[in-house]
Design an enzyme around this catalytic site. Sequence first.
Site, PDB file in Angstrom:
ATOM      1  N   GLU A  55       0.819  -1.209   0.000  1.00 50.11           N
ATOM      2  CA  GLU A  55       0.000   0.000   0.000  1.00 50.11           C
ATOM      3  C   GLU A  55       0.858   1.266   0.000  1.00 50.11           C
ATOM      4  OE1 GLU A  55      -2.276  -3.265   2.192  1.00 50.11           O
ATOM      5  OE2 GLU A  55      -0.230  -2.500   2.214  1.00 50.11           O
ATOM      6  N   CYS A  83      -2.488  -2.941   7.365  1.00 50.54           N
ATOM      7  CA  CYS A  83      -2.115  -2.748   8.766  1.00 50.54           C
ATOM      8  C   CYS A  83      -2.299  -1.274   9.130  1.00 50.54           C
ATOM      9  CB  CYS A  83      -0.666  -3.185   8.976  1.00 50.54           C
ATOM     10  SG  CYS A  83       0.547  -2.077   8.221  1.00 50.54           S
TER      11      CYS A  83
END
Length: 164
Positions: A55, A83
């Site tokens: 990401e 996360c």
Amino acid sequence: MYQETFMRRAIELSSGALDIPGTEPFGAVVVRDGQIVGEGLNRSLLNSDPTSHGETEAIRDACRKLGTVNLSGCDLYTSCEPCALCVAAMEIAGISRLYYAANLEQANAAMGYLPASTRFPIDSKRLQTECGKPVGERLMPAQQALGDEATTILITWAAKMNEC
């Protein structure tokens, strides 16, 4: 609006990690106006960078390509639920919507198949909890120092920015 094509690309990037040493199978794409503007693959081991998640790499790629740090209006598709580090990066960049494939429970169960010697243990639940706490309440000891000096620099910078 969700588009399967973009999720399939994130999963394709993830799958590509199976053949690239130093990468891990977490892929992501950033989409603006129906076009992929950034792609990323977890390169933490390859780059010796614990923040090099799929990401964050996709966000970095999109920002470079678009020449901005503001990704408002962009969607992020990722092969795994992000996360807390990646969620924070998405918030900072202004990502408007998130789509993910595997959830954290599925990912943690899959990681259980790795030998402990090859696994970098990340406790996703602890990250979520700790990141939401004020600094003085976190498990990691923290101490502020030279705050006035750092604040003076920030004030000077803000004043210069207002002159522009």
